[in-house]
Design a protein around this motif. Structure first.
Motif, PDB file in Angstrom:
ATOM      1  N   ALA B  40      -8.426   0.618   1.082  1.00  0.00           N
ATOM      2  CA  ALA B  40      -7.059   0.777   1.577  1.00  0.00           C
ATOM      3  C   ALA B  40      -6.043   0.254   0.565  1.00  0.00           C
ATOM      4  O   ALA B  40      -4.860   0.494   0.703  1.00  0.00           O
ATOM      5  N   ASP B  41      -6.507  -0.467  -0.450  1.00  0.00           N
ATOM      6  CA  ASP B  41      -5.597  -1.059  -1.426  1.00  0.00           C
ATOM      7  C   ASP B  41      -5.263  -0.025  -2.503  1.00  0.00           C
ATOM      8  O   ASP B  41      -6.138   0.392  -3.253  1.00  0.00           O
ATOM      9  N   PRO B  42      -3.986   0.403  -2.568  1.00  0.00           N
ATOM     10  CA  PRO B  42      -3.661   1.481  -3.509  1.00  0.00           C
ATOM     11  C   PRO B  42      -3.828   1.060  -4.965  1.00  0.00           C
ATOM     12  O   PRO B  42      -3.832   1.906  -5.848  1.00  0.00           O
ATOM     13  N   GLN B  43      -3.957  -0.250  -5.208  1.00  0.00           N
ATOM     14  CA  GLN B  43      -4.089  -0.675  -6.602  1.00  0.00           C
ATOM     15  C   GLN B  43      -5.518  -0.626  -7.113  1.00  0.00           C
ATOM     16  O   GLN B  43      -5.774  -0.862  -8.285  1.00  0.00           O
ATOM     17  N   ILE B  44      -6.461  -0.342  -6.223  1.00  0.00           N
ATOM     18  CA  ILE B  44      -7.856  -0.290  -6.657  1.00  0.00           C
ATOM     19  C   ILE B  44      -8.334   1.164  -6.609  1.00  0.00           C
ATOM     20  O   ILE B  44      -8.208   1.834  -5.589  1.00  0.00           O
TER      21      ILE B  44
END
Lengths: 596, 324
Positions: B40-44
């Motif tokens: 859910a983390d857009p940075q990963i």
């Protein structure tokens, strides 16, 4: 015979080992007694009031640190500890929103924008006395890029999908080359890529076990970096850091920082436990919940603390309708085609956005401690927020007009609209069942939309199921979630780009579905190929306007952060650019007012 | 007796196999896995998540994961590694189990030490003030939810300043204390959670003791004892209470088995650094092998608790020994 010799040689080795150990312990003790030499390139901090060293601070935390490895740790309970142990090449001044020299005293960028040269501070030592060198930086990058490490930092440290090429020119000069111009270089170096000591962890990387290195079971005397503190002790519920006597920052009086002897982290379980411990005087800081702000402010004088208002959070809370036109493996469309055509109609999204009373959300859910937002970047981000983004006004009458323009009428007199074919204008939206705040917002949206005749139904589901739905199965109609920001829009490319996996309302498009998404794609591409902040800001200003006008995400609110901190500390410089302990980000400079 | 114990311990093997298999199956039914939150983390990037999935072995079907886990557990005694801590599960548990046992033991001593005499007194002096007091405590103890009681005790502790706001040690000062000071500091922190955990057990045991004593008091052998002219004190303590104790020994076995689940709520609410918070967080985050280990441990405790109860029963009642 052979056996005897091997036993005796083993004994001999053990004896030597013991002698060495006691010897090194003596050296260690002597080193602690004599202050370490001042590094050639020591940093003198001029922005603080010189204070006397001593005292300690007890920091409350909602969970245990999971690892002391800054390369693999990604959750705040771990990073808030490693942040104080390890340093970056570049530092982020959270109060001034500026990038400052860290382990690199200066840097230059080649005219083509592809080659960064970082000049490291001379004379800096690891907490065990070994010198800090360019090889340590190279080692850190090797460890991050190593596939067995599976570091979440890796994605931040790539340009055009390729890892940086990190080399050294000499022992104190590191060169970082990127495949394309890389705008957020200083940001990623300040927030990822904490430098770890090569001489301690080289063997772990060679064995492919860098992810397990620096785990919580590591002997405390091996958990150190160049940062202000090192690990002294860890047990379940309590982590104790002690001053690094070789730290490279000094105050104007020539006193070596940090001022604190110790920093203690205490696991308080949940917010209630944290508050109790704060009230009982057992911890020195507290993250205030909106409903507590007024009450705690009123009691702060008697309680010997103050409540710091940090303004809106960097992230946003938003809502979206699923515009994904795709079909699943069985050929069924993800969204009922009739509803999908509404969701893809800008008039419908405008009607939904205009029907939502954001001020009511702020007042009801956050007791006034939040702000309505207009676009994807919160006003809490002074570096990137674009104040020119058009407001999202609350105008239910215009929403009704738009819906009727689309041909929706209440055909059966039930108070809700139906489309031309008599299908009720209704949809279901999800949110995280574990977050009562979002559920409250969802209920407000339900009633706001009912007021204009749209039957929206909130269906909270378990977070993992929610992520699976929006990321894998795509079979849903709407969703309410928040998104965090790291402080640089470049790390949100997955959200901006039409092909991004986090472009939630219509992810992973092969080519942009709409003109505005095409424009965003080219703006973001342009922003990634320059390192010039004003130019990047100009490009992202336009991105914000496009997202706000087209309502792929319908932006709602950003909540404000309040922290309580005891009065007995000086040199506090609150800033909100770090996700954790925004008041304590400069703990190497904070001191006790009257050291006991 | 030894053969009996060995037989019962052997029975552990199929139970553990079944429990671990079912646990793995049920966990596999839950949506998502440990990495879902990262997705859910857009940075990963998806690539990184896939790499981690391979690294953790989560890319394989659940039954393959189960067989691999079982193999390591049986052949090497290795219960796997925690995804979030990246250290062996056994190390995580070893570090916390002593804290949980300390809390459990103290609360049991507190509960049984008060409940047995109180239950006997309530039964012997039926319908007097002491019986009503016992019943009152019992009803309160059974009906007040433990979470509520824990919060109440915490607020009273902080409000009065008599006890600390949860935890096991004084954060800032513990390391500076003398060994005796350290012991006192832990004891001071131990009293509120042990009280909360003990109260419901106390209530249950008091009610059971009273009830069984009343049953026995109506029995023929008690009438005989009284008819012989034995003093009432001897009749109750030596004859009636001894016979009323049997069902309580079984109950004792169950309390041992329930230790983990009872301590969970108290530990989490009062931030006691035991297995409770570890388990809860592991379940919340689907930290697979930690969950598996706790479930297996709970079943071991259940079997051992029952075994201890049976052995104690045999020791206190010759009739049972004859059957076994």
């Amino acid at each position: 015979m052979i056996r005897i010799r091997s036993v005796s040689s083993w004994l001999l080795a053990a004896a030597i080992g013991a002698a060495e150990a006691s010897c090194s312990r003596r050296v260690e003790e002597r080193a602690a007694a004599i202050p370490a030499a001042r590094p050639e390139d020591a940093l003198v901090v001029t922005t603080i009031t010189p204070a006397r060293p001593g005292g300690s601070i007890v920091v409350g935390s909602l969970a245990e640190p999971k690892s002391f490895n800054p390369i693999v740790g990604s959750e705040t309970s771990s990073t808030e500890v490693t942040y104080r142990i390890f340093d970056n090449l570049v530092e982020l001044d959270c109060a001034e929103s500026a990038y400052r020299p860290g382990l690199a005293k200066s840097w230059d960028l080649s005219p083509d924008g592809l080659r960064w040269t970082f000049h490291l501070r001379r004379g800096v030592a690891w907490a065990d006395g070994a010198p800090f060198m360019a090889d340590d930086v190279l080692f850190t990058f090797r460890a991050i890029y190593d596939s067995a490490t599976a570091s979440p930092d890796r994605d931040d440290l790539t340009s055009g999908g390729k890892p940086f090429r990190v080399t050294k020119a000499d022992d104190h000069t590191v060169v970082i080359e990127t495949a394309r111009t890389f705008g957020p270089m200083l940001h990623v170096l300040a927030t990822s890529a904490e430098i770890v000591p090569r001489h301690v962890w080289e063997a772990s990387l060679a064995e492919g076990r860098m992810a397990e290195a620096l785990g919580i079971d590591t002997p405390p005397d091996k958990v150190f970096g160049t940062g202000p503190f090192r690990l002294e002790k860890r047990e379940t519920g309590r982590t104790v850091l002690v001053r690094n006597t070789r730290y490279w920052k000094f105050d104007q009086n020539g006193t070596r920082l940090p001022y604190f002897d110790r920093v203690l982290f205490v696991n308080t379980g949940d917010s209630n436990g944290w508050r109790l411990k704060f009230d009982a005087g057992e911890v020195d800081n507290y993250l205030v919940r909106p409903e507590e702000v007024d009450e705690m402010r009123a009691r702060s004088g008697a309680g010997g603390y103050r409540v710091v208002d940090l303004g809106p959070r960097l992230g946003t809370i938003h809502f979206w309708l699923n515009q994904n036109p795709g079909r699943d493996a069985k050929g069924n469309p993800f969204v009922d085609p009739r509803k999908s055509s509404w969701f893809r109609d800008l008039r419908f999204r405008r009607a939904v956005s205009g029907a939502i009373d954001r001020d009511a959300i702020v007042q009801t859910v956050y007791r006034g401690y939040a702000v309505p937002i207009r676009g994807p970047i919160s006003p809490g981000d002074p570096r990137w927020y674009n104040p020119e983004v058009p407001a999202q006004p609350y105008e239910p009458d215009r929403s009704r007009a738009l819906l009727s323009e689309m041909g929706f009428r209440d055909r059966n007199g039930d108070g809700f609209l139906e489309d031309q074919a008599g299908t009720p204008v209704a949809f279901t939206f999800h949110t995280n069942a574990g977050n009562p705040v979002w559920i409250n917002i969802g209920h407000l949206i339900e009633s706001d939309l009912a007021a204009v005749g749209v039957r929206a139904t909130l269906a909270p589901i378990d977070f993992n199921a929610l992520v699976t739905t929006i990321r894998e199965t795509y079979r849903y109609e709407g969703c309410l979630l928040s998104i965090a920001s790291s402080g640089d829009p470049a790390s949100g490319t997955n959200v901006w780009l039409s092909g991004g996996a986090s472009h939630e309302f219509n992810p992973r498009q092969e080519s942009p579905a709409t003109e505005w998404e095409r424009e965003v794609d080219s703006l973001v591409a342009a922003s990634l190929s320059t390192a010039d902040y004003p130019e990047r800001k100009r490009l992202f200003d336009r991105v914000q306007v496009l997202f706000a006008e087209n309502l792929g995400f319908i932006y709602l609110v950003s909540d404000e952060i309040h922290l309580a901190i005891r009065d007995r500390f000086v040199n506090l410089r609150p800033g909100r650019l770090r996700a954790f302990h925004n008041v304590l980000w400069n703990e190497d400079e904070i001191a006790v007012r009257e050291p006991r | 007796m030894i053969a009996f114990v060995v037989r019962r311990l052997l029975r552990l093997v199929p139970i553990l196999l079944a429990v671990s298999f079912l646990s793995m199956f049920i966990i596999s039914l839950a949506p998502g896995d440990y990495l879902t939150a990262l997705r859910a983390d857009p940075q990963i990037s998806q690539g990184t998540v896939e790499r981690m999935r391979r690294e953790f072995g989560l890319d394989r079907p659940w039954y393959v994961q189960y067989v691999l886990w079982l193999e390591r557990a049986v052949l090497h005694g290795d219960l796997g590694e925690s995804f979030s801590f990246r250290v062996p599960v056994s190390a995580l548990i070893a570090e916390r189990v002593a804290n949980t046992l300390l809390l459990a033991l103290t609360s049991s001593v507190f509960a049984w030490g008060i409940a047995l005499p109180l239950g006997i007194a309530a039964g012997a002096y039926r319908d007097t003030w002491i019986d009503r007091l016992g019943s009152g405590i019992a009803f309160l103890g059974v009906s007040v939810p433990r979470v509520l009681l824990a919060l109440l005790v915490l607020y009273v502790s902080v409000g009065s300043g008599l006890f600390p706001a949860g935890g096991m040690k004084s954060a800032a000062t513990y390391d500076l204390l003398s060994p005796w000071g350290k012991a006192l500091d832990v004891l001071w922190h131990l009293i509120p959670p042990a009280f909360v955990m003990g109260v419901s057990g106390l209530a249950e045991v008091t009610r059971q003791m009273r009830g069984h004593l009343l049953d026995v008091l109506g029995a023929d052998f008690v009438r005989t004892a009284r008819a012989k002219g034995l003093p009432e004190r001897t009749v109750i303590l030596r004859h009636a209470a001894r016979n009323a104790l049997n069902p309580l020994i079984t109950l004792f076995g169950f309390t041992l088995a329930r230790l983990l689940s009872t301590s969970l709520i108290v530990e989490v609410t009062m931030s006691w650094p035991g297995l409770g918070s570890l388990t809860l967080e592991a379940i919340r985050r689907q930290d697979l092998f930690v969950v598996m280990a706790t479930l297996v441990m709970a079943s071991v405790l259940l079997v051992i608790g029952n075994l201890v109860a049976d052995v104690l029963l045999a020791a206190s009642d010759p009739r049972i020994k004859a059957i076994a």
